[in-house]
Design an enzyme around this catalytic site. Structure first.
Site, short mmCIF file in Angstrom:
data_model
loop_
_atom_site.label_atom_id
_atom_site.label_comp_id
_atom_site.label_asym_id
_atom_site.label_seq_id
_atom_site.Cartn_x
_atom_site.Cartn_y
_atom_site.Cartn_z
N GLU A 192 -8.16 0.08 -17.12
CA GLU A 192 -8.00 1.61 -16.63
C GLU A 192 -8.33 1.65 -15.02
O GLU A 192 -9.28 1.98 -15.21
CB GLU A 192 -8.05 3.12 -17.54
CG GLU A 192 -6.93 3.73 -17.01
CD GLU A 192 -6.99 4.96 -18.08
OE1 GLU A 192 -7.91 5.15 -19.22
OE2 GLU A 192 -6.31 6.25 -17.38
N LYS B 193 -17.52 6.11 -16.93
CA LYS B 193 -16.73 6.27 -15.93
C LYS B 193 -16.59 7.89 -15.72
O LYS B 193 -16.99 8.14 -13.75
CB LYS B 193 -15.78 5.27 -16.13
CG LYS B 193 -15.16 4.40 -15.67
CD LYS B 193 -13.85 3.31 -15.30
CE LYS B 193 -13.15 3.16 -16.73
NZ LYS B 193 -11.86 2.78 -17.06
N ARG C 124 -20.44 -2.72 -26.68
CA ARG C 124 -21.10 -2.33 -25.51
C ARG C 124 -22.24 -2.41 -25.18
O ARG C 124 -22.94 -2.53 -25.59
CB ARG C 124 -19.84 -1.19 -25.38
CG ARG C 124 -20.46 -0.23 -25.28
CD ARG C 124 -19.97 1.24 -25.50
NE ARG C 124 -19.56 1.72 -24.04
CZ ARG C 124 -18.16 1.74 -24.06
NH1 ARG C 124 -17.51 1.42 -24.76
NH2 ARG C 124 -18.01 2.08 -22.32
P1 ATP Z 1 -15.84 3.94 -20.16
O1 ATP Z 1 -16.13 4.22 -21.05
O2 ATP Z 1 -17.22 4.02 -18.58
O3 ATP Z 1 -14.14 4.56 -19.09
P2 ATP Z 1 -14.00 2.07 -20.75
O4 ATP Z 1 -14.00 1.04 -22.02
O5 ATP Z 1 -13.23 3.59 -21.09
O6 ATP Z 1 -15.21 2.45 -19.78
P3 ATP Z 1 -12.22 0.74 -19.68
O7 ATP Z 1 -11.36 0.85 -18.21
O8 ATP Z 1 -10.48 1.24 -20.33
O9 ATP Z 1 -13.13 1.59 -19.72
O10 ATP Z 1 -12.52 -0.92 -19.84
C1 ATP Z 1 -11.88 -2.39 -19.59
C2 ATP Z 1 -13.00 -3.20 -20.68
O11 ATP Z 1 -14.18 -3.37 -20.98
C3 ATP Z 1 -12.18 -2.43 -22.39
O12 ATP Z 1 -11.94 -3.75 -22.81
C4 ATP Z 1 -13.72 -2.78 -22.22
O13 ATP Z 1 -14.52 -2.94 -24.06
C5 ATP Z 1 -14.51 -3.32 -21.37
N1 ATP Z 1 -15.73 -2.18 -21.07
C6 ATP Z 1 -16.05 -1.16 -21.21
N2 ATP Z 1 -17.41 -0.54 -20.96
C7 ATP Z 1 -18.10 -1.25 -21.24
C8 ATP Z 1 -19.21 -1.74 -21.20
N3 ATP Z 1 -19.86 -1.08 -21.04
N4 ATP Z 1 -19.62 -3.13 -22.29
C9 ATP Z 1 -19.26 -3.95 -22.10
N5 ATP Z 1 -17.57 -4.17 -22.38
C10 ATP Z 1 -16.98 -2.93 -21.35
MG MG Z 2 -10.57 2.80 -21.38
#
Ligand code: ATP
Ligand code: MG
Length: 564
Positions: free
Chosen positions: A37, A273, A263
């Site tokens: 995102e 984020k 994760r």
């Molecule tokens: P955050 O929790 O930091 O806001 P998010 O999962 O909301 O992260 P996205 O932009 O939706 O952020 O993530 C894009 C992709 O990256 C998704 O498929 C998510 O599962 C993966 N991702 C995000 N954070 C991690 C992490 N710490 N380890 C592995 N994969 C991750």
């Molecule tokens: Mg997300």
């Protein structure tokens, strides 16, 4: 732990894919996607997902799409889109012409919602968000059915069209899936699919005032792109039945398999984020690309290499259970890569003046010094030597304790690539008592680094020639937090920030070969660590170096201990 990068990685996800290929589940196809995102910069956790999804595409000679998962206008922006594109490219991956935006699917998603309503599988609910939450029930209690659950299909179609047309206030109605308010899985208790939200979207502007929820948009975006394996993190495990339910109700041709993995959590940092935004907005760091940030942009500015990050992702592997990875492993991977690649040079961070009393005034000589002790192919450079030198302040002690082998009064040490010198006099500031200059003698017979009479010294120190060296600013970066898990405990995570995470040294001296160091160039400053020229601030005549990582390998120590 997964295998190193010497062989193809294998993990439970690749095993599932292999099985699907064997059973012809997707006609032998493999198609993945990375769906960030654009509401922040990518961090090292995202890198794990990037390496996994694009890595699978490479390994199976298939494709990985880059998709901006931009269905929630709040906080999304073009700046973030551009940073994501930049960062994934920098990591070494390519999506050719397959850059997609979930927001491009808004019309199709709307039509899918209409189809669900027509099938009697979705309804417009006019409860408030609070009421919906209250009636959802708990893990032990079923939820309550909404009084609007049995609206007629005609009424639902009419209300949903008017939601889109902007006839209602934000929050007046939502579209919900009609599933099961008694489901043991709370996600399945008539989840919200669409809400009214008057907010400008960075791509579609004010064209829409209703936006699809993640669970609705995500599975359908995957399906539209004919993804085969939709890989996401563990917190979406409970959402998988909903993912499948939506695709089943709509009877789409392409039904991807969602697979969840743990994760990445990394010690001494945070990977959320929302919290990283807080650090940026409140000015705890200089920006998203601050070299202390766990973002890809920060690591790039810090001097980390994409290869080091790949190697790190290979080594941590992919598993089903959450764990906290030691940041020392990441630092170890960076060091490992730079040890091979980085030319060795000399720099003095805290200079102490040394006068060689018996060296002729005005004379200069040059020592041919290799750039890499184990790799002669990297060549060498000439390091000038003259009567006045700078050495590191901490390489001299007036009253050395036991086991301090470096310079001290009447003691002899070796200068790296050069002569033995012996300290014969110490000059101090009469007011503060601080040592400001050393007087030494050199032994002209020791130019080779060895004494013909066979006498030994216990230390070799680095140095630069005062007349020839260049001034430089050096930024010493350290871990951003002073505790392994800043999210643990009740205290606000910002209370655990490391006050010493950045130290700026303005009067450093570096050897003259660095005059034209290329932007982003990486070096080992002998005995100090790995450093790179700052991409933005360093220029010829005004050199700025960032410390990438020290030479001290705490990870090697940890794994040694574990072996024992
Ligand atoms: P955050 O929790 O930091 O806001 P998010 O999962 O909301 O992260 P996205 O932009 O939706 O952020 O993530 C894009 C992709 O990256 C998704 O498929 C998510 O599962 C993966 N991702 C995000 N954070 C991690 C992490 N710490 N380890 C592995 N994969 C991750
Ligand atoms: Mg997300």
């Amino acid at each position: 732990m997964a295998q190193g990068n010497s062989s193809l990685p294998s993990d439970f996800i690749r095993e599932i894919i292999d099985e699907h290929i064997r059973t012809n589940r997707f006609q032998g196809r493999v198609a993945t996607r990375f769906p960030p995102e654009p509401n922040g910069y990518l961090h090292i956790g995202h890198a794990k997902s990037v390496c996994l999804n694009f890595g699978i595409a490479k390994q199976y000679k298939s494709t990985c799409n880059l998709r901006m998962d931009d269905t929630d206008p709040a906080g999304e922006s073009l700046e973030y889109v551009e940073s994501i594109i930049n960062d994934v490219h920098w990591l070494g991956f390519d999506w050719e012409d397959r850059l997609f935006y979930a927001s491009d699917y808004f019309e199709q998603l709307y039509q899918f919602a209409v189809q669900l309503i027509k099938a009697g599988k979705a309804y417009v609910c006019s409860l408030s968000a609070d009421e919906i939450r209250e009636q959802r029930g708990t893990l032990t209690e079923p939820g309550k059915e909404s009084p609007y659950r049995n609206r007629s299909i005609e009424e639902n179609l009419d209300l949903f069209a008017r939601m889109r047309a902007g006839e209602f206030e934000d929050g007046a109605h939502v579209l919900r899936a009609k599933i099961d308010m008694a489901s043991p899985n709370i996600t399945m208790r008539d989840p919200v699919l669409y809400r009214i939200k008057r907010a400008a979207h960075y791509r579609t502007g004010m064209k829409w005032c209703i936006y699809p929820m993640y669970d609705f948009a995500h599975c359908l975006s995957d399906s539209l792109e004919k993804i085969t394996h939709s890989i996401c993190t563990l917190e979406f495990e409970n959402n998988r039945p909903l993912y499948d339910w939506i695709l089943n109700q709509l009877n789409v041709d392409s039904h991807p398999q969602q697979i969840e993995f743990a994760r990445l959590n990394l010690s001494y940092t945070i990977l959320s984020k929302r919290r990283l935004i807080e650090l940026v907005v409140k000015g705890y760091v200089a920006g998203w690309d601050d070299p202390r940030m766990p973002t890809i942009a920060g690591m790039r500015k810090r001097g980390y290499t994409p290869e080091a990050i790949h190697n790190f992702c290979d080594r941590i592997g992919v598993a089903k259970n959450d764990s906290l990875i030691d940041v020392a492993l990441l630092e170890h991977c960076v060091r490992d890569d730079l040890n091979e690649k980085a030319p060795r040079v000399m720099a003095v961070l805290n200079p102490l003046r040394v006068v060689i009393e018996n060296y002729p005034e005005g004379q200069t000589e040059e020592f041919d010094s290799p750039y890499h002790p184990q790799n002669p192919e990297m060549g060498s450079r000439k390091v000038p030597f003259s009567k006045i030198l700078y050495i590191e302040k901490e390489d001299f002690l007036e009253n050395p304790p036991k086991k301090y082998y470096r310079l001290a009064p009447n003691r002899e040490v070796r200068l790296r690539y050069g002569y033995f010198i012996k300290c014969i006099n110490v000059v101090k500031d009469p007011k503060t008592g601080e040592v400001v200059e050393l007087h030494c003698t050199y032994d002209p017979e020791t130019r080779s680094g060895f004494a013909p009479d066979g006498r030994k010294v216990d230390a070799t120190i680095h140095w630069v020639s005062a007349e020839h060296c260049l001034p430089a600013e050096v930024r010493l970066y350290d871990r951003l937090f002073r505790v392994p898990n800043p999210m643990e405990g009740d205290s606000d995570f910002t209370n655990y920030l490391n006050p010493k995470s950045l130290e700026i040294l303005k009067s450093c001296r570096v050897e003259p070969s660095l005059a034209n160091a290329s932007p982003g160039g990486r070096f080992q400053f002998e005995r100090l660590g790995y450093f790179c020229t700052d991409l933005k601030d360093s220029q010829p005549g005004r050199l700025v170096f960032n410390r990438i990582v020290t030479l001290r390998d705490t990870w090697a120590k940890i794994s040694e201990k574990e072996k024992r």
